[in-house]
Design an enzyme around this catalytic site. Structure first.
Site, PDB file in Angstrom:
ATOM      1  N   LYS A 158       8.625  17.538  -8.982  1.00  0.00           N
ATOM      2  CA  LYS A 158       8.680  17.173 -10.397  1.00  0.00           C
ATOM      3  C   LYS A 158       7.440  16.363 -10.731  1.00  0.00           C
ATOM      4  CE  LYS A 158      13.731  16.928 -10.960  1.00  0.00           C
ATOM      5  NZ  LYS A 158      14.880  16.009 -11.210  1.00  0.00           N
ATOM      6  N   ASP A 216      13.273  25.313 -12.172  1.00  0.00           N
ATOM      7  CA  ASP A 216      14.245  24.590 -12.994  1.00  0.00           C
ATOM      8  C   ASP A 216      13.484  23.911 -14.131  1.00  0.00           C
ATOM      9  OD1 ASP A 216      16.421  23.278 -14.019  1.00  0.00           O
ATOM     10  OD2 ASP A 216      16.527  21.771 -12.451  1.00  0.00           O
ATOM     11  N   ASP A 220      23.773  20.387  -7.683  1.00  0.00           N
ATOM     12  CA  ASP A 220      22.975  19.161  -7.593  1.00  0.00           C
ATOM     13  C   ASP A 220      23.911  17.966  -7.701  1.00  0.00           C
ATOM     14  OD1 ASP A 220      21.129  17.140  -7.694  1.00  0.00           O
ATOM     15  OD2 ASP A 220      20.178  17.781  -9.565  1.00  0.00           O
ATOM     16  N   LYS A 259      25.526  20.450 -12.147  1.00  0.00           N
ATOM     17  CA  LYS A 259      25.524  19.033 -11.825  1.00  0.00           C
ATOM     18  C   LYS A 259      26.908  18.637 -11.315  1.00  0.00           C
ATOM     19  CE  LYS A 259      21.316  17.795 -13.135  1.00  0.00           C
ATOM     20  NZ  LYS A 259      20.355  17.180 -12.210  1.00  0.00           N
ATOM     21  N   THR A 296      20.989  24.566 -16.540  1.00  0.00           N
ATOM     22  CA  THR A 296      21.764  23.473 -15.966  1.00  0.00           C
ATOM     23  C   THR A 296      23.051  23.239 -16.733  1.00  0.00           C
ATOM     24  OG1 THR A 296      19.717  22.409 -15.216  1.00  0.00           O
ATOM     25  CG2 THR A 296      21.705  21.043 -15.296  1.00  0.00           C
ATOM     26  N   LYS A 323      22.566  26.152 -12.465  1.00  0.00           N
ATOM     27  CA  LYS A 323      22.506  24.933 -11.661  1.00  0.00           C
ATOM     28  C   LYS A 323      23.596  23.989 -12.145  1.00  0.00           C
ATOM     29  CE  LYS A 323      19.492  20.995 -10.623  1.00  0.00           C
ATOM     30  NZ  LYS A 323      18.103  20.500 -10.621  1.00  0.00           N
TER      31      LYS A 323
END
Length: 330
Positions: free
Chosen positions: A249, A299, A178, A153, A127, A151
């Site tokens: 999650k 992730d 994301d 943000k 991330t 990934k």
């Protein structure tokens, strides 16, 4: 065998630099660890209380400590869901009970979970926290040689510049983005065709969870993933027709027990599955490794974002993470 005893503690782990998403930044991971012992055996679980869902460290500790007598009376994971609501507190206790059962029985958690073979290594996203385009590009350039799936943000204004910069810095990397509820519907319509052209594979949670009904009927050129809109089993039916990917999650499902059930149900309903995490240590990632077997996206990079992990931790070789050793969990 001695009666079960529950202990609960807060632990803090520094983050390498700062971790930024659309809602803000943090420099440390505050986690809560639940530990259940029966004399010779010990089971542990870790959770991350999340303010987005009205949770706090103190509140999660209080909720867990209130379960001490129930745990002492022989609580098992099959009855836990009737005793506590889904969320971080239940996750820590559920994972501790899984670990305790594995230690007590000598049967690894993957067998208890009904997997047909031992869990294998997984390739996790790495991330990139939201930043200026140049800083995100520099991070991508550093990470891409060993992390083929990045990934990003994002936050709204300036996001196309961020993705263009990362794509130029890491032309061979796979990309998912994301927004953490940070976009409007107009921004989604504006951004998605450009992101498709840049090779972005998935857009996670573009709109606020309370507004995602606006996605019904939207023909988006990039698959959409639900995170903040996706909690437990009960949330899946509403997400049909809105999203193609659901992010499981354990801190949201309330533990591995529901996480596994939710993953099976999601696959049966035609969703692709992403297994995700909060920023936490290897103890929080270890149970999610079972959910990650067969997931479309993994992730579980939380420990990679920390300045230090607990010992023993999961073994990461670049993006490849190995299953946990029993000393850690399961």
């Amino acid at each position: 065998m001695s009666a079960q005893q529950l202990t609960v503690r807060r632990e803090t782990f520094p983050i390498r630099g700062a971790f930024r998403i659309s809602r803000g930044a943090k420099t440390e991971a505050a986690v809560v660890v639940a530990e259940v012992t029966d004399g010779p055996h010990r089971g542990r679980g870790e959770c991350v209380p999340y303010a987005r869902y009205g949770e706090s460290v103190d509140g999660v500790i209080a909720a867990l400590e209130a379960m001490a007598d129930t745990v002492a009376g022989g609580l098992d994971r099959d009855s836990l869901a009737r005793q506590m609501p889904a969320g971080a507190a239940r996750n820590a206790l559920d994972c501790a009970l899984w670990d305790l059962e594995a230690k007590r029985s000598g049967v690894p958690a993957w067998k208890l979970a009904g997997l047909t073979e031992p869990p294998g290594p997984l390739v996790t996203c790495y991330t990139l926290s939201v930043d200026e385009p140049e800083a995100m590009a520099a991070a991508a350039r550093e990470r891409a040689p060993r992390h083929p799936l990045l990934k990003m943000k994002l936050t709204g204004e300036g996001d196309l510049d961020r993705v263009r910069a990362v794509r130029a810095a890491a032309p061979a990397a796979r990309l998912v983005v994301d927004a953490n509820e940070g976009w409007t519907l107009d921004q989604l319509h504006q951004f998605a065709p450009v992101l498709a052209g840049l090779g972005v594979e998935m857009i996670e949670q573009p709109l606020p969870a309370g507004q995602d009904e606006a996605l019904r009927g939207v023909d988006c050129p990039v698959p959409l993933g639900a995170d903040e809109s996706c909690h437990g089993l009960e949330s899946l039916e509403r997400l049909r027709g809105l999203y193609r990917v659901v992010n499981v999650k354990l801190d949201k499902t309330g533990g591995l027990t529901e996480g596994l059930a939710m993953t099976r149900a999601a696959h049966a309903m035609g969703f692709e599955v992403m297994v995700g995490c909060m920023v936490a240590t290897s103890l929080a990632m270890a149970p999610a490794m079972l959910v990650g077997q067969g997931a479309r996206y993994v992730d579980l990079d939380g420990p990679l974002l920390l300045a230090r992990d607990r010992e023993p931790g999961l073994v990461y070789d670049g993006a490849v993470v190995q299953p946990p050793v029993a000393e850690l969990w399961g």
